[in-house]
Design an enzyme around this catalytic site. Structure first.
Site, mmCIF file in Angstrom:
data_model
loop_
_atom_site.group_PDB
_atom_site.id
_atom_site.type_symbol
_atom_site.label_atom_id
_atom_site.label_comp_id
_atom_site.label_asym_id
_atom_site.label_seq_id
_atom_site.Cartn_x
_atom_site.Cartn_y
_atom_site.Cartn_z
ATOM 1 N N CYS A 180 2.645 -7.888 1.489
ATOM 2 C CA CYS A 180 3.143 -6.512 1.422
ATOM 3 C C CYS A 180 4.420 -6.361 2.245
ATOM 4 O O CYS A 180 5.113 -5.364 2.129
ATOM 5 C CB CYS A 180 2.092 -5.547 1.927
ATOM 6 S SG CYS A 180 1.736 -5.801 3.643
ATOM 7 N N GLU A 210 6.648 -2.889 -7.912
ATOM 8 C CA GLU A 210 6.230 -3.995 -7.049
ATOM 9 C C GLU A 210 5.789 -5.159 -7.942
ATOM 10 O O GLU A 210 4.893 -5.007 -8.768
ATOM 11 C CB GLU A 210 5.054 -3.549 -6.169
ATOM 12 C CG GLU A 210 4.564 -4.651 -5.247
ATOM 13 C CD GLU A 210 3.361 -4.226 -4.398
ATOM 14 O OE1 GLU A 210 2.474 -3.524 -4.903
ATOM 15 O OE2 GLU A 210 3.324 -4.622 -3.219
HETATM 16 P P1 NAD Z 1 -5.965 -3.798 -5.352
HETATM 17 O O1 NAD Z 1 -5.540 -2.396 -5.147
HETATM 18 O O2 NAD Z 1 -6.120 -4.306 -6.734
HETATM 19 O O3 NAD Z 1 -7.384 -4.060 -4.626
HETATM 20 C C1 NAD Z 1 -7.611 -3.697 -3.290
HETATM 21 C C2 NAD Z 1 -9.104 -3.415 -3.109
HETATM 22 O O4 NAD Z 1 -9.474 -2.330 -3.956
HETATM 23 C C3 NAD Z 1 -9.993 -4.593 -3.489
HETATM 24 O O5 NAD Z 1 -11.024 -4.700 -2.544
HETATM 25 C C4 NAD Z 1 -10.511 -4.217 -4.858
HETATM 26 O O6 NAD Z 1 -11.802 -4.731 -5.121
HETATM 27 C C5 NAD Z 1 -10.548 -2.704 -4.818
HETATM 28 N N1 NAD Z 1 -10.291 -2.084 -6.128
HETATM 29 C C6 NAD Z 1 -9.564 -2.597 -7.145
HETATM 30 N N2 NAD Z 1 -9.552 -1.747 -8.177
HETATM 31 C C7 NAD Z 1 -10.271 -0.674 -7.815
HETATM 32 C C8 NAD Z 1 -10.614 0.552 -8.457
HETATM 33 N N3 NAD Z 1 -10.207 0.836 -9.686
HETATM 34 N N4 NAD Z 1 -11.362 1.442 -7.778
HETATM 35 C C9 NAD Z 1 -11.773 1.167 -6.525
HETATM 36 N N5 NAD Z 1 -11.485 0.030 -5.879
HETATM 37 C C10 NAD Z 1 -10.743 -0.884 -6.501
HETATM 38 O O7 NAD Z 1 -4.936 -4.708 -4.516
HETATM 39 P P2 NAD Z 1 -4.821 -6.290 -4.503
HETATM 40 O O8 NAD Z 1 -4.240 -6.739 -5.792
HETATM 41 O O9 NAD Z 1 -6.087 -6.895 -4.026
HETATM 42 O O10 NAD Z 1 -3.759 -6.490 -3.316
HETATM 43 C C11 NAD Z 1 -2.372 -6.433 -3.512
HETATM 44 C C12 NAD Z 1 -1.823 -5.059 -3.188
HETATM 45 O O11 NAD Z 1 -2.138 -4.725 -1.847
HETATM 46 C C13 NAD Z 1 -0.308 -4.995 -3.282
HETATM 47 O O12 NAD Z 1 0.047 -3.779 -3.884
HETATM 48 C C14 NAD Z 1 0.136 -5.043 -1.832
HETATM 49 O O13 NAD Z 1 1.394 -4.460 -1.572
HETATM 50 C C15 NAD Z 1 -0.956 -4.268 -1.185
HETATM 51 N N6 NAD Z 1 -1.028 -4.562 0.237
HETATM 52 C C16 NAD Z 1 -0.545 -3.627 1.089
HETATM 53 C C17 NAD Z 1 -0.560 -3.864 2.446
HETATM 54 C C18 NAD Z 1 -0.041 -2.842 3.414
HETATM 55 O O14 NAD Z 1 -0.211 -3.030 4.596
HETATM 56 N N7 NAD Z 1 0.573 -1.767 2.974
HETATM 57 C C19 NAD Z 1 -1.080 -5.078 2.939
HETATM 58 C C20 NAD Z 1 -1.556 -6.012 2.029
HETATM 59 C C21 NAD Z 1 -1.529 -5.734 0.681
#
Ligand code: NAD
Length: 497
Positions: A282, A382
């Site tokens: 991120c 992104e």
């Molecule tokens: P994601 O949003 O797909 O998933 C994150 C979490 O949400 C997971 O535990 C997943 O199981 C859950 N999830 C997924 N879909 C869901 C839904 N429809 N309803 C409820 N929960 C759900 O993210 P990802 O692909 O695992 O991670 C990458 C993303 O995380 C990128 O956008 C990145 O920028 C972001 N990120 C942000 C930071 C920050 O500090 N701002 C840090 C790390 C990652």
């Protein structure tokens, strides 16, 4: 042979049978390596009941006891960090050195939390009124929930749980179903460190378990990290249900390069921050904003370095590993196709990379676009892959406006040798974390981590004192011990005197 990965509840692996599971892969080979149980609402409720019971006792444990468990956990984590890094690489794909870096950055938060007796100290005012003293204290919330993304399966939960546990809460972590094993390993370390069973629980799952957390009245707070649409959903639903929520979302981090910058430093930084962890950070730099006439010489230096990067299995000493899943690789590929179609100039194309790996891993090599315009999808959205875009601008003001107009505001950096320009940038840029000649300005554990705009929902950043506040509630006590000069009945509003 595949491994079954199940929940960790009450200090042991869950013994039930899951109604649903999800496949886990080694992204470097494409092989299925495990199946993770996906929790139903009932399993989540079971974990919450355990955590609630265990949390009550833990909240009453002395600060000395809590700190000693944190110290023991820190020692175990430090001793086993290589094992944990190997687990991360096997499911996430990032190279081993990067996985180790993630554990070390998480460990910093544990070290910060070891000072919990000091961090929880309240304030005391003697004699605010005659014979009356006032003091403040911070108390735990109860059961707290952590929902984490795939890209930092060890570090991101560690932004939260050391402080939450140190403050006397019980924790439920819901890791990403793509790389679930790191948290199970961590759960065992907590047990070995002497944390009472039920204070740290891992419940695996997908939307069903997340919704169960959002609905459960005994989960008092949610710390979420993930993509922006889900972060927004978590914030809105969690707060509607009366929970305290911090929801960290996606990013599009710009690096502004002024004409007086050291271009070798710039090129190294762009490579490290653009392609480290295959761009799945991120805080990755995904846009290099070049203030002319600096674009051509900068691109030449970046291209030269890109030619030397190796891509392959994270256990083989390569610079860059695969993307996390086949679907994610395809999504990144489709962005590259869109960039070409929309007219950006593809300088280095990573789609035909020949990785150092066996099997069918999910690889895309480092990719560089020049002449990227702000209307293009590769600029607006992104990508979360090893794709770096160069946008050419005429002035500092034009570059600053570009950054401030972007909906995301997680991290940014300026590269310059002009202290005045850097100082102006840190003041004017609308982004939560700013680097000056530093490309990935992830704050140390004793500061707080968080973005602005669509990169954070809620007003509390992760770790540091904001973390201590997030995981505790303030209470103020006004106290009078009677002495013989007791003043009798007075129905007026209490004032000092
Ligand atoms: P994601 O949003 O797909 O998933 C994150 C979490 O949400 C997971 O535990 C997943 O199981 C859950 N999830 C997924 N879909 C869901 C839904 N429809 N309803 C409820 N929960 C759900 O993210 P990802 O692909 O695992 O991670 C990458 C993303 O995380 C990128 O956008 C990145 O920028 C972001 N990120 C942000 C930071 C920050 O500090 N701002 C840090 C790390 C990652």
């Amino acid at each position: 042979m595949t491994t079954r990965i199940t929940h960790w509840i009450d200090g042991k692996p869950w013994s039930g049978k899951a109604e649903r599971t999800s496949d886990v892969f080694n992204p470097a080979t494409g092989q299925k390596t495990g199946e993770v149980d996906l929790a139903s609402t009932a399993v989540m409720a079971e974990a919450v009941a355990v955590a609630k019971r265990a949390g009550k006792e833990w909240a009453n444990a002395s600060l000395t006891k809590r700190a000693s468990v944190l110290f023991a956990f820190r020692e175990l984590l430090n001793a086993r960090k290589e094992d944990l890094a190997a687990i991360i690489t096997a499911e996430h794909g990032k190279v081993l050195s990067d996985a180790l870096g993630e554990v070390i950055r998480g460990q910093e938060v544990v070290e910060f939390a070891c000072g919990i007796p000091h961090l929880l100290k309240g304030q005391y005012s003697e004699s605010v009124s005659t014979g009356v003293d006032v003091y403040s204290m911070r108390q735990p919330l109860g059961v707290v929930g952590i929902i984490s993304p795939f890209n930092f399966p060890a570090m991101v939960p560690m932004w939260f749980f050391p402080i939450a546990i140190g403050a006397g809460n019980a924790v439920i972590v819901k890791p990403s179903e793509k790389d679930p094993s790191a948290q199970n390993f961590i759960a065992q370390l907590w047990k070995e460190a002497g944390l009472p069973d039920g204070v740290f629980n891992v419940v695996h799952g997908d939307k069903e378990s997340v919704d169960a957390m959002l609905e459960h009245p005994d989960i008092k707070s949610i710390s979420f990290v993930g993509s922006t649409p889900i972060a927004k959903y978590i914030y809105e639903t969690g707060t509607k249900n009366g929970k305290r929520v911090q929801a960290l979302g996606g990013a599009k981090n710009h690096m502004l390069v002024l004409p007086d910058a050291d271009l070798d430093l710039v090129a190294d930084a762009a490579i490290n921050a653009g392609f480290g962890s295959a761009g799945e950070r991120c805080m990755a730099i995904s846009v290099l904003v070049a203030v002319e006439p600096v674009a051509d010489p900068t691109i030449a230096k970046i291209v030269d370095r890109m030619g030397k990067l190796t891509t392959g299995d994270g256990t083989r000493g390569c610079d860059m590993g695969p993307l996390v899943t086949a679907q994610h690789r395809d999504k990144v590929k489709s962005y590259i196709e869109a960039g070409v179609k929309e007219g950006a100039n593809i300088v280095v194309d990573g789609r035909n990379v020949e990785p150092n790996s066996d099997g069918e891993g999910y690889f895309i090599g480092p990719t560089l676009f020049d002449e990227v315009q702000k209307e293009m999808s590769i600029y607006k959205e992104e990508i979360f892959g090893p794709v770096l875009s160069v946008v050419r601008v005429k002035s500092y003001a034009e570059g600053l406006k570009l950054i401030n107009d972007h909906p995301y505001g997680n991290g940014t950096a300026i590269f310059t040798n002009d202290g005045g320009a850097a100082r102006r940038f840190q003041n004017e840029v609308e982004v939560g974390m700013v680097g000056v000649n530093v490309p990935i300005p992830v704050p140390m554990a004793y500061f707080s981590f968080g973005g602005w705009k669509a990169s954070l929902f809620g007003d509390t950043h992760a770790h540091g004192m904001e973390g201590v506040h997030f995981f505790t509630r303030g209470k103020v006590v006004t106290s009078r011990w009677l002495d013989p000069s007791h003043g009798g009945i007075n129905l007026g509003f209490p004032t000092n005197g």
